[in-house]
Design a protein around this motif. Structure first.
Motif, mmCIF file in Angstrom:
data_model
loop_
_atom_site.group_PDB
_atom_site.id
_atom_site.type_symbol
_atom_site.label_atom_id
_atom_site.label_comp_id
_atom_site.label_asym_id
_atom_site.label_seq_id
_atom_site.Cartn_x
_atom_site.Cartn_y
_atom_site.Cartn_z
ATOM 1 N N ALA A 1 2.760 5.066 -5.947
ATOM 2 C CA ALA A 1 2.469 3.680 -6.311
ATOM 3 C C ALA A 1 3.057 3.353 -7.678
ATOM 4 N N LEU A 2 3.003 4.300 -8.594
ATOM 5 C CA LEU A 2 3.589 4.108 -9.924
ATOM 6 C C LEU A 2 5.098 3.950 -9.826
ATOM 7 N N ILE A 3 5.738 4.814 -9.048
ATOM 8 C CA ILE A 3 7.194 4.752 -8.906
ATOM 9 C C ILE A 3 7.619 3.409 -8.331
ATOM 10 N N VAL B 1 3.314 -6.513 -8.952
ATOM 11 C CA VAL B 1 4.147 -5.482 -8.325
ATOM 12 C C VAL B 1 3.323 -4.269 -7.900
ATOM 13 N N GLY B 2 2.003 -4.354 -8.080
ATOM 14 C CA GLY B 2 1.152 -3.249 -7.664
ATOM 15 C C GLY B 2 0.851 -2.246 -8.757
ATOM 16 N N GLY B 3 1.170 -2.612 -9.993
ATOM 17 C CA GLY B 3 0.892 -1.713 -11.106
ATOM 18 C C GLY B 3 -0.502 -1.929 -11.669
ATOM 19 N N ARG B 4 -0.898 -1.015 -12.544
ATOM 20 C CA ARG B 4 -2.195 -1.113 -13.216
ATOM 21 C C ARG B 4 -2.000 -0.778 -14.691
ATOM 22 N N PRO B 5 -2.763 -1.402 -15.561
ATOM 23 C CA PRO B 5 -2.590 -1.178 -17.007
ATOM 24 C C PRO B 5 -2.739 0.279 -17.431
#
Length: 248
Positions: free
Chosen positions: A49-51, A90-94
């Motif tokens: 998910a990070l990538i 974009v599906g990221g998280r802080p």
């Protein structure tokens, strides 16, 4: 944040070559950008998910910069609120490493240096020599052991964690230019070499010393290619877009 300076230099080369931004590519290629893979030598990251979020985030930013460069209008660059909102888009998280406050604060600060009428007129040379090279040297020096967060490159066991991508890119650029196959990445690193030919760069000398300390028996006197080895900087036979992973 050498990546953003590299993107700026790359896209300004395209603009100088007469290539203009086509906004339809933003949507059509978004899925492909999100599905991109890490460089072969990169340390494995289990969090897919990070990538995906990282590549999607940078794809949107590259398109923003491309539009601004093509129109010579810094007002097309995203503001701070848009960038921070895009993380979740974009599906990221802080809490993800790529989107932590320190990373985003640095990105926003660098982007702000391009948000002016004067910056709209910067040439590829201006960006490479005066913005990309200083930041590149700091990043490379950090990977030789002095970086507070990344004192070594994220590499698999058995590979060189202190490899100089500056050296690799400059050597490859020289070889491809000599073969007549240089692309924009190579043109940027030929410009990097010309910039580093100038005497008196204290940070560069510290980088060479640190590199040699990490590579006993394989010491070098420089990490770039000297001016006498430079090919025509205008030589250009390709422009495969790979700015995010080629910035050192």
């Amino acid at each position: 944040m050498s990546q953003l300076h590299f993107v700026q230099a790359y896209l300004r080369h395209l603009h100088a070559d007469g290539v203009r931004y086509d906004g339809t590519a933003r949507t059509e290629l978004a899925a492909a950008a999100r599905a991109a893979r890490l460089p072969t030598a990169h340390l494995a990251i289990p969090d897919t998910a990070l990538i995906e979020a990282q590549f999607a985030f940078w794809w949107e930013l590259v398109c923003d910069v491309a539009a601004a460069v093509s129109a010579r209008d810094h007002r097309l660059l995203p503001d701070d609120a848009v960038l921070r909102r895009r993380i979740s888009d974009v599906g990221g998280r802080p809490e993800m490493s790529s989107f932590r406050d320190e990373e985003m604060d640095e990105l926003i600060a660098v982007l702000a240096t391009y948000r002016s009428t004067a910056a709209d007129e910067l040439t590829p040379h201006d960006v490479t020599a005066h913005r990309f090279v200083p930041q590149l040297l700091r990043v490379e020096l950090g990977f030789q052991g002095s970086g507070p967060r990344y004192p070594r490159r994220p590499r698999p066991e058995g590979s060189d964690p202190h490899e100089s991508l500056l050296r690799s890119h400059c050597r490859h650029a020289q070889a491809r230019a000599g073969a007549g196959t240089a692309d924009i990445v190579d043109r940027i690193y030929l410009e990097v070499s010309r910039t580093l030919d100038a005497a008196g760069n204290e940070v560069y000398q510290r980088l060479i010393d640190a590199y040699n300390a990490n590579h006993p028996g394989a010491e070098v006197t420089s990490l770039h290619i000297g001016a006498d080895a430079h090919a025509d900087p205008n030589l250009h036979t390709g422009s495969a877009l790979s700015p995010v992973v080629s910035a050192g």
